[in-house]
Design an enzyme around this catalytic site. Structure first.
Site: not given
Ligand code: DQA
Length: 146
Positions: A97, A22, A17, A99, A106, A73, A76, A9-10
């Site tokens: 995994e 990011y 964003r 990020h 964080r 990735n 959240a 998501p997102n």
């Molecule tokens: C993320 C880190 C997560 O905590 C966050 O919710 C994201 C992006 C990252 O790529 O840094 O949506 O996965």
């Protein structure tokens, strides 16, 4: 070697964003760079993004028998989704995994991942470069298995 790249998501909003966190690369740019890097490594990739947990579960299930490895990735959902964890374990496809941000630097709720303990490895904190590093790690892991 066929690989699946999953964005949670997102991540469709990358580029605009929170660019301080990011970076300014869009998801399309990240996917294009990854596709090139995968080709150079002799692998093919299929990229999928969804804001919906169930759609990500469906995509993981569909990967069974089609995909040698998964880059994920989960956004959240990394911190909450037992459903994604169960799907990854059910299909038994090795996954890395990753990020963009260093989740350990964080908020404390981002320090725990429900996916990490069963991953081949975890990459975080390198911005869009995290994807390429994760790809290299996954391909070299899979090559070492055969
Ligand atoms: C993320 C880190 C997560 O905590 C966050 O919710 C994201 C992006 C990252 O790529 O840094 O949506 O996965």
């Amino acid at each position: 070697m066929q690989l699946l790249v999953l964005h949670g998501p997102n991540l469709n909003l990358l580029g605009t964003r929170e660019p301080g966190l990011y970076g300014s690369a869009t998801l399309e740019q990240i996917n294009a760079a990854l596709r090139e890097r995968a080709m150079a490594l002799g692998a093919g990739i299929d990229c999928f993004q969804s804001n919906h947990e169930g759609e990500l579960v469906d995509r993981i299930q569909a990967a069974r028998g089609q995909t040698a490895g998964i880059l994920i990735n989960a956004g959240a959902y990394t911190h909450t989704s037992i459903a994604l964890r169960d799907a990854l374990l059910a299909v038994a496809i090795p996954y890395v995994e990753l990020h963009l941000s260093n989740t350990h630097a964080r908020e404390t709720f981002r320090h725990h991942s429900v996916l990490a303990d069963r991953a081949v490895g975890v990459i975080c904190g390198f911005g869009p470069a995290s994807y390429g590093l994760a790809l290299e790690g996954l391909v070299s892991h899979l090559r070492a298995q055969v």
